[in-house]
Design an enzyme around this catalytic site. Structure first.
Site, PDB file in Angstrom:
ATOM      1  N   LYS A 135      -9.227  -3.501 -13.068  1.00  0.00           N
ATOM      2  CA  LYS A 135      -8.256  -2.975 -14.003  1.00  0.00           C
ATOM      3  C   LYS A 135      -6.834  -2.999 -13.425  1.00  0.00           C
ATOM      4  O   LYS A 135      -5.855  -2.923 -14.136  1.00  0.00           O
ATOM      5  CB  LYS A 135      -8.598  -1.507 -14.321  1.00  0.00           C
ATOM      6  CG  LYS A 135      -9.921  -1.277 -14.964  1.00  0.00           C
ATOM      7  CD  LYS A 135     -10.133   0.246 -15.141  1.00  0.00           C
ATOM      8  CE  LYS A 135     -11.565   0.510 -15.533  1.00  0.00           C
ATOM      9  NZ  LYS A 135     -11.839   1.977 -15.537  1.00  0.00           N
ATOM     10  N   GLY A 136      -6.746  -3.065 -12.108  1.00  0.00           N
ATOM     11  CA  GLY A 136      -5.488  -2.787 -11.418  1.00  0.00           C
ATOM     12  C   GLY A 136      -4.284  -3.592 -11.853  1.00  0.00           C
ATOM     13  O   GLY A 136      -3.156  -3.126 -11.720  1.00  0.00           O
ATOM     14  N   ASP A 163      -3.183  -7.353  -8.573  1.00  0.00           N
ATOM     15  CA  ASP A 163      -2.399  -6.211  -8.095  1.00  0.00           C
ATOM     16  C   ASP A 163      -2.250  -6.220  -6.580  1.00  0.00           C
ATOM     17  O   ASP A 163      -1.185  -5.943  -6.047  1.00  0.00           O
ATOM     18  CB  ASP A 163      -3.042  -4.886  -8.551  1.00  0.00           C
ATOM     19  CG  ASP A 163      -4.541  -4.815  -8.256  1.00  0.00           C
ATOM     20  OD1 ASP A 163      -5.085  -5.748  -7.623  1.00  0.00           O
ATOM     21  OD2 ASP A 163      -5.173  -3.826  -8.647  1.00  0.00           O
ATOM     22  N   ASP A 216      -6.435  -7.876  -0.578  1.00  0.00           N
ATOM     23  CA  ASP A 216      -6.884  -7.060   0.549  1.00  0.00           C
ATOM     24  C   ASP A 216      -7.764  -7.965   1.419  1.00  0.00           C
ATOM     25  O   ASP A 216      -7.250  -8.785   2.176  1.00  0.00           O
ATOM     26  CB  ASP A 216      -7.615  -5.843  -0.031  1.00  0.00           C
ATOM     27  CG  ASP A 216      -7.949  -4.772   0.988  1.00  0.00           C
ATOM     28  OD1 ASP A 216      -7.135  -4.542   1.899  1.00  0.00           O
ATOM     29  OD2 ASP A 216      -9.016  -4.169   0.891  1.00  0.00           O
ATOM     30  N   LYS A 263      -2.039  -7.093   1.729  1.00  0.00           N
ATOM     31  CA  LYS A 263      -2.297  -6.435   3.024  1.00  0.00           C
ATOM     32  C   LYS A 263      -2.897  -7.480   3.945  1.00  0.00           C
ATOM     33  O   LYS A 263      -4.116  -7.530   4.118  1.00  0.00           O
ATOM     34  CB  LYS A 263      -3.323  -5.316   2.834  1.00  0.00           C
ATOM     35  CG  LYS A 263      -2.733  -3.965   2.545  1.00  0.00           C
ATOM     36  CD  LYS A 263      -3.797  -2.894   2.650  1.00  0.00           C
ATOM     37  CE  LYS A 263      -4.183  -2.398   1.294  1.00  0.00           C
ATOM     38  NZ  LYS A 263      -5.236  -1.378   1.309  1.00  0.00           N
ATOM     39  N   PHE A 299      -3.834   2.744   2.038  1.00  0.00           N
ATOM     40  CA  PHE A 299      -4.418   2.689   0.708  1.00  0.00           C
ATOM     41  C   PHE A 299      -3.364   3.119  -0.312  1.00  0.00           C
ATOM     42  O   PHE A 299      -2.811   4.213  -0.214  1.00  0.00           O
ATOM     43  CB  PHE A 299      -5.640   3.600   0.603  1.00  0.00           C
ATOM     44  CG  PHE A 299      -6.419   3.367  -0.651  1.00  0.00           C
ATOM     45  CD1 PHE A 299      -7.349   2.344  -0.710  1.00  0.00           C
ATOM     46  CD2 PHE A 299      -6.191   4.141  -1.778  1.00  0.00           C
ATOM     47  CE1 PHE A 299      -8.061   2.105  -1.882  1.00  0.00           C
ATOM     48  CE2 PHE A 299      -6.899   3.901  -2.953  1.00  0.00           C
ATOM     49  CZ  PHE A 299      -7.832   2.884  -2.997  1.00  0.00           C
ATOM     50  N   ASP A 342      -5.627   2.494  -8.601  1.00  0.00           N
ATOM     51  CA  ASP A 342      -6.299   3.798  -8.665  1.00  0.00           C
ATOM     52  C   ASP A 342      -6.872   4.262  -7.334  1.00  0.00           C
ATOM     53  O   ASP A 342      -7.038   3.491  -6.385  1.00  0.00           O
ATOM     54  CB  ASP A 342      -7.476   3.707  -9.643  1.00  0.00           C
ATOM     55  CG  ASP A 342      -8.650   2.928  -9.028  1.00  0.00           C
ATOM     56  OD1 ASP A 342      -8.420   1.798  -8.568  1.00  0.00           O
ATOM     57  OD2 ASP A 342      -9.772   3.466  -8.989  1.00  0.00           O
ATOM     58  N   ARG A 377      -3.431   5.764 -11.756  1.00  0.00           N
ATOM     59  CA  ARG A 377      -2.932   4.477 -12.279  1.00  0.00           C
ATOM     60  C   ARG A 377      -1.612   4.637 -13.007  1.00  0.00           C
ATOM     61  O   ARG A 377      -0.836   3.704 -13.139  1.00  0.00           O
ATOM     62  CB  ARG A 377      -3.942   3.853 -13.252  1.00  0.00           C
ATOM     63  CG  ARG A 377      -5.263   3.453 -12.625  1.00  0.00           C
ATOM     64  CD  ARG A 377      -6.059   2.584 -13.598  1.00  0.00           C
ATOM     65  NE  ARG A 377      -7.457   2.477 -13.215  1.00  0.00           N
ATOM     66  CZ  ARG A 377      -7.941   1.604 -12.322  1.00  0.00           C
ATOM     67  NH1 ARG A 377      -7.122   0.751 -11.729  1.00  0.00           N
ATOM     68  NH2 ARG A 377      -9.224   1.579 -12.037  1.00  0.00           N
TER      69      ARG A 377
HETATM   70  P1  5GP Z   1     -10.214  -7.551  -1.973  1.00  0.00           P
HETATM   71  O1  5GP Z   1     -11.336  -8.102  -2.789  1.00  0.00           O
HETATM   72  O2  5GP Z   1      -9.096  -8.535  -1.703  1.00  0.00           O
HETATM   73  O3  5GP Z   1     -10.684  -6.863  -0.740  1.00  0.00           O
HETATM   74  O4  5GP Z   1      -9.601  -6.363  -2.768  1.00  0.00           O
HETATM   75  C1  5GP Z   1      -8.960  -6.538  -3.919  1.00  0.00           C
HETATM   76  C2  5GP Z   1      -9.209  -5.354  -4.816  1.00  0.00           C
HETATM   77  O5  5GP Z   1      -9.548  -4.161  -4.092  1.00  0.00           O
HETATM   78  C3  5GP Z   1      -7.935  -5.081  -5.537  1.00  0.00           C
HETATM   79  O6  5GP Z   1      -7.919  -5.783  -6.750  1.00  0.00           O
HETATM   80  C4  5GP Z   1      -7.992  -3.597  -5.723  1.00  0.00           C
HETATM   81  O7  5GP Z   1      -8.675  -3.327  -6.924  1.00  0.00           O
HETATM   82  C5  5GP Z   1      -8.807  -3.079  -4.573  1.00  0.00           C
HETATM   83  N1  5GP Z   1      -7.929  -2.591  -3.493  1.00  0.00           N
HETATM   84  C6  5GP Z   1      -7.717  -3.140  -2.284  1.00  0.00           C
HETATM   85  N2  5GP Z   1      -6.835  -2.436  -1.560  1.00  0.00           N
HETATM   86  C7  5GP Z   1      -6.469  -1.403  -2.353  1.00  0.00           C
HETATM   87  C8  5GP Z   1      -5.558  -0.320  -2.188  1.00  0.00           C
HETATM   88  O8  5GP Z   1      -4.864  -0.122  -1.186  1.00  0.00           O
HETATM   89  N3  5GP Z   1      -5.461   0.533  -3.235  1.00  0.00           N
HETATM   90  C9  5GP Z   1      -6.179   0.383  -4.389  1.00  0.00           C
HETATM   91  N4  5GP Z   1      -5.997   1.284  -5.331  1.00  0.00           N
HETATM   92  N5  5GP Z   1      -7.025  -0.629  -4.587  1.00  0.00           N
HETATM   93  C10 5GP Z   1      -7.175  -1.512  -3.572  1.00  0.00           C
HETATM   94 MG    MG Z   2      -7.993  -5.185  -8.509  1.00  0.00          MG
END
Ligand code: 5GP
Ligand code: MG
Length: 174
Positions: free
Chosen positions: A43-44, A100, A103, A131, A152, A159, A165
């Site tokens: 949703k982000g 959004d 990570d 990040k 975070f 969220d 959000r």
């Molecule tokens: P990845 O799959 O790259 O590890 O993470 C991507 C998803 O993890 C993002 O779309 C988000 O939804 C969530 N995420 C990663 N880091 C954060 C953070 O610092 N805060 C929040 N709210 N969501 C995160």
């Molecule tokens: Mg996301």
């Protein structure tokens, strides 16, 4: 849930606005005269998507996908799968993923794999935040807003257990 968690501002709404404008200018340069499909990851990305597309003055389409990452709170389990796709044709289209936050890179790599099977004409990634210190799968954004410390973040669509959000600024929790 930790009800004592206090959001502290990392990037203000004005800083976000300036960065989204800069990203819109970069995207406009590359997609002017085309009709790209902007694909948000739920949703982000919904707030970022809403602001970004209103700064783009050429024809485009919008779709969303949802990826579940098996985990609540701050840590994902290292597995992800697509739980909502979409029906618009992708073959020979210019597709721009709108995310959004990058990570570990897992979410965007799941979405990229899903799209590549559908043979788009081009596939790029626009991420509001990144990040890089947390990356496990090599993914880089073609258009990037902010580089983040390993904190975070919440707000502007992001969220913590579905809350925060609606904060207009990008915050971290203490
Ligand atoms: P990845 O799959 O790259 O590890 O993470 C991507 C998803 O993890 C993002 O779309 C988000 O939804 C969530 N995420 C990663 N880091 C954060 C953070 O610092 N805060 C929040 N709210 N969501 C995160
Ligand atoms: Mg996301």
């Amino acid at each position: 849930m930790d009800s004592q968690l206090k959001p502290r501002i990392l990037f203000t709404r004005d800083e976000i606005e300036a960065v989204v404008k800069r990203l819109a200018a970069e995207v406009s340069q590359d997609y002017q005269g085309k009709c790209p499909l902007l694909l948000g990851i739920l949703k982000g990305s919904f707030v970022f998507m809403a602001d970004l597309i209103r700064l783009l003055d050429f024809p485009l389409e919008v779709e969303f996908v949802k990826v579940s990452s098996y985990g609540r709170g701050r840590e994902s389990s290292g597995k992800a799968k697509l739980v909502k796709g979409f029906s618009s044709p992708v073959k020979d289209r210019d597709v721009l993923i709108v995310e959004d936050i990058l990570d570990t890179g897992l979410t965007t790599s799941v979405v990229s794999d899903y799209l590549r099977e559908k043979k788009p004409a081009s596939l790029k990634l626009c991420a509001l935040t990144d990040k890089p210190s947390r990356r496990r799968i090599p993914v880089t954004a073609d258009y990037l807003g902010f580089t983040l410390p390993d904190k975070f973040i919440v707000g502007y669509g992001l969220d913590w257990n579905q809350k925060f959000r609606n904060l207009p600024d990008i915050c971290y929790l203490e």
